[in-house]
Scaffold this active site. Structure first.
Site, PDB file in Angstrom:
ATOM      1  CB  SER A  19       4.902  -0.405  -4.985  1.00 37.10           C
ATOM      2  OG  SER A  19       4.181   0.749  -5.406  1.00 37.10           O
ATOM      3  CG  ASP A  59       6.105  -3.763  -1.277  1.00 41.37           C
ATOM      4  OD1 ASP A  59       6.528  -4.855  -0.854  1.00 41.37           O
ATOM      5  OD2 ASP A  59       4.891  -3.509  -1.435  1.00 41.37           O
TER       6      ASP A  59
HETATM    7  P1  13P Z   1      -2.237  -5.498   1.026  1.00 41.74           P
HETATM    8  O1  13P Z   1      -2.441  -4.426   0.006  1.00 41.74           O
HETATM    9  O2  13P Z   1      -3.131  -6.659   0.791  1.00 41.74           O
HETATM   10  O3  13P Z   1      -2.332  -4.969   2.412  1.00 41.74           O
HETATM   11  O4  13P Z   1      -0.755  -6.047   0.822  1.00 41.74           O
HETATM   12  C1  13P Z   1       0.340  -5.209   1.030  1.00 41.74           C
HETATM   13  C2  13P Z   1       1.623  -5.858   0.658  1.00 41.74           C
HETATM   14  O5  13P Z   1       1.808  -7.035   0.810  1.00 41.74           O
HETATM   15  C3  13P Z   1       2.679  -4.993   0.125  1.00 41.74           C
HETATM   16  O6  13P Z   1       3.736  -5.731  -0.366  1.00 41.74           O
END
Ligand code: 13P
Length: 287
Positions: free
Chosen positions: A49, A84
């Site tokens: 992220s 992400d």
């Molecule tokens: P979770 O944190 O709910 O596993 O989701 C992860 C996600 O979708 C990352 O983009």
């Protein structure tokens, strides 16, 4: 082997399994996930992220670390380094830093703007041989300060975005990031089936993999999901194992304060979580 996510996702779609995207936070996370992917001979996507990238001092550090680990650990399975929920600017930063895959999350823009920006990034990604994920209909919950309300995507909008030539498409189907609340209604398979009908062969992405029951995961895969994102579950596993270690006073015994010892139970817990997910997603021995 560092690659784009394109081929592994096409194989997953055709083979009716899903590749896990596991988000990374530091060296222990990355090493644990790579070890398990190699152990189970599974392809894997390392999700980063923008917040985690910043935490690790920048995307360049992340790309350099993953590439060096891939080499030093002699990883033979396909590994993608993937942004992400990227912003428009973040996508360009990751392309420059050497990521092999990006996600442009334009789901909070009006659809016209999402399409316009996605289209431009598809051109760049394709020219550079990178895979690109787009999103329609925001994923609920909170991740790194990005808060989504969790809506079901409009299948017609999904088709519009899929037609831009993205590699994979994330579409909201009632999934949320983080833990699911007790009153969660579950995934909307009706929406998923309607999206699949519109987008045909496009590999679909299921975000919010933490806490989705196994039967729903399997059904989602049977309906075209080829990539499943997991983040929170590894964090919870790490936290629980680390808490146990400290509460048992292990850090006070001998050299138990050594960070390599202190972080070992958490790393082991991440590994077990990743093992369980890979088994559930069906990607073992597909690398
Ligand atoms: P979770 O944190 O709910 O596993 O989701 C992860 C996600 O979708 C990352 O983009």
């Amino acid at each position: 082997m560092i690659v784009s996510a394109k081929e592994m996702l096409e194989k997953a779609r055709d083979g009716k399994y899903a590749v896990g995207q596991f988000n990374i936070n530091n060296l222990e996370w990355t090493k644990s996930i790579l070890q398990v992917a190699e152990e189970l001979k599974s392809p894997v996507i390392l999700g980063v992220s923008e917040g985690a990238g910043k935490y690790m001092t920048g995307f360049k550090t992340v790309a350099a670390m993953v590439k060096a680990m891939d080499e030093e650990m002699k990883i033979s399975v396909p590994v993608a380094i993937h942004l992400d929920h990227g912003t428009y600017e973040g996508c360009y930063k990751c392309i420059k830093a050497g990521f092999t895959s990006i996600m442009f999350d334009g789901s909070h823009y009006p659809i016209e703007e999402n399409i316009e920006k996605t289209k431009e990034l598809v051109k760049v990604a394709n020219a550079m041989g990178l895979s690109i994920e787009a999103e329609v209909g925001s994923i609920g919950g909170e991740e790194d300060g990005v808060i989504g309300m969790g809506e079901c995507a409009d299948p017609n909008e999904c088709k519009q975005v899929a037609d831009l030539g993205v590699t994979m498409l994330a579409a909201g189907i009632g999934n949320i990031h983080g833990k699911y609340p007790a009153n969660w209604k579950g995934l909307s398979f009706e929406t998923l089936a309607a999206i699949k009908e519109k987008v045909g062969d496009m590999p679909l992405v299921l975000h919010g993999g933490t806490g989705i029951p196994a039967d729903m995961i399997k059904k989602a895969i049977s309906l075209g999901v080829a990539k499943i994102n997991v983040n929170t579950e590894c964090q919870l596993a790490f936290q629980e194992a680390t808490r146990k270690y400290i509460e048992a006073g292990k850090d006070l015994e001998g050299k138990g304060f050594d960070p390599r010892k202190l972080l070992a139970p958490g790393a082991e817990a991440i590994k077990q979580t990743v093992r369980d997910k890979i088994a559930l997603f069906g990607s073992a021995n597909k690398g």
